[in-house]
Scaffold this motif. Structure first.
Motif, short mmCIF file in Angstrom:
data_model
loop_
_atom_site.label_atom_id
_atom_site.label_comp_id
_atom_site.label_asym_id
_atom_site.label_seq_id
_atom_site.Cartn_x
_atom_site.Cartn_y
_atom_site.Cartn_z
N ASN A 115 -78.47 35.09 -34.12
CA ASN A 115 -79.06 36.12 -34.96
C ASN A 115 -79.97 35.48 -35.99
N ALA A 116 -80.73 36.31 -36.65
CA ALA A 116 -81.77 35.81 -37.55
C ALA A 116 -81.21 35.10 -38.77
N ILE A 117 -80.09 35.55 -39.29
CA ILE A 117 -79.53 34.93 -40.49
C ILE A 117 -79.18 33.46 -40.20
N ILE A 118 -78.51 33.22 -39.10
CA ILE A 118 -78.16 31.85 -38.71
C ILE A 118 -79.42 31.04 -38.47
N PHE A 168 -89.68 34.59 -42.53
CA PHE A 168 -89.49 36.02 -42.32
C PHE A 168 -90.70 36.63 -41.62
N PHE A 169 -91.89 36.17 -41.96
CA PHE A 169 -93.10 36.68 -41.31
C PHE A 169 -93.27 36.13 -39.90
N LEU A 170 -92.83 34.91 -39.66
CA LEU A 170 -92.97 34.31 -38.33
C LEU A 170 -91.91 34.79 -37.35
N TYR A 171 -90.83 35.36 -37.86
CA TYR A 171 -89.73 35.74 -36.97
C TYR A 171 -90.15 36.78 -35.94
N PHE A 172 -90.90 37.78 -36.35
CA PHE A 172 -91.26 38.85 -35.43
C PHE A 172 -92.24 38.40 -34.35
N PRO A 173 -93.27 37.61 -34.67
CA PRO A 173 -94.09 37.08 -33.57
C PRO A 173 -93.30 36.14 -32.65
N ALA A 174 -92.39 35.37 -33.22
CA ALA A 174 -91.57 34.48 -32.39
C ALA A 174 -90.65 35.29 -31.49
N LYS A 175 -90.11 36.36 -32.02
CA LYS A 175 -89.24 37.24 -31.23
C LYS A 175 -90.04 37.88 -30.09
N ALA A 176 -91.25 38.33 -30.38
CA ALA A 176 -92.10 38.92 -29.34
C ALA A 176 -92.45 37.88 -28.28
N LEU A 177 -92.71 36.66 -28.71
CA LEU A 177 -93.00 35.59 -27.76
C LEU A 177 -91.80 35.31 -26.86
N LEU A 178 -90.61 35.27 -27.43
CA LEU A 178 -89.41 35.04 -26.64
C LEU A 178 -89.16 36.18 -25.65
N ARG A 179 -89.41 37.40 -26.09
CA ARG A 179 -89.25 38.54 -25.17
C ARG A 179 -90.26 38.47 -24.04
#
Length: 189
Positions: A115-118, A168-179
């Motif tokens: 998860n994102a917190i970890i 926090f800003f990089l998490y969403f592009p990284a998540k989209a890349l992983l998906r």
């Protein structure tokens, strides 16, 4: 038989995407790290304070933490060599540090929930350890003459604040890349 062939082709295509995309993302992160530190406006920080972006560490951690493939280990070593040749005076320091960071994440990631917190906590710990190792190495070699307190106030503190906010800003592009790469087994919060 057809279903097995289709699954194999999808897996093969995903592996090709990963093998081509990981070095590209790491190289872009390296260039952004190098450019952002010179472009960052002095109005946000003190006169002698320095902010060191660690987008490269962020993406190494993301790839090592979420992807199942172990060749991220070698990519992190190679991008560390490129960073050493491009940005530092000691060849091999960041290569070894990134390799060890990736190795540690690959060996211990099964003990951490995805998860994102970890992820953010690992990122903060990784930045702190990397910066302290580099500071201590440069101090021992004689390239830096700065006390630990000054180092924390001038370099580590502002870098941690900046990189935490940027994570926090990089998490969403990284998540989209992983998906896009086919990895959906992580949680936002």
């Amino acid at each position: 038989m057809r279903r097995t062939n289709l699954a194999y082709n999808q897996s093969y295509q995903r592996d090709r995407n990963i093998k081509g995309l990981i070095p590209l993302v790491l190289l872009i992160a390296l260039v952004v790290d190098a450019a952002l530190s010179t472009l960052f406006p002095k109005a946000f920080i003190g006169e002698q304070q320095v902010i060191v972006p660690h987008f490269l560490v962020y993406f190494i951690l993301v790839f090592a933490f979420y992807l199942r493939h172990s060749y991220i280990l070698w990519y992190s070593f190679l991008i560390g060599l490129v960073q050493d040749a491009y940005l530092t005076t000691v060849l091999g320091l960041y290569a070894i540090i990134y390799y060890l960071l990736t190795y540690f994440i690959l060996k211990t990631r099964r003990y951490f929930p995805r998860n994102a917190i970890i992820h953010f906590m690992l990122f903060i710990v990784a930045i702190t350890l990397i910066d302290f190792v580099v500071y201590y190495f440069y101090l021992r070699v004689g390239l830096v003459d700065m006390s630990v307190q000054t180092y924390i106030l001038v370099r580590l503190g502002p870098s941690l604040i900046f990189n935490t906010a940027m994570a926090f800003f990089l998490y969403f592009p990284a998540k989209a890349l992983l998906r896009w790469l086919g990895y959906n087994d992580h949680i936002i919060f």
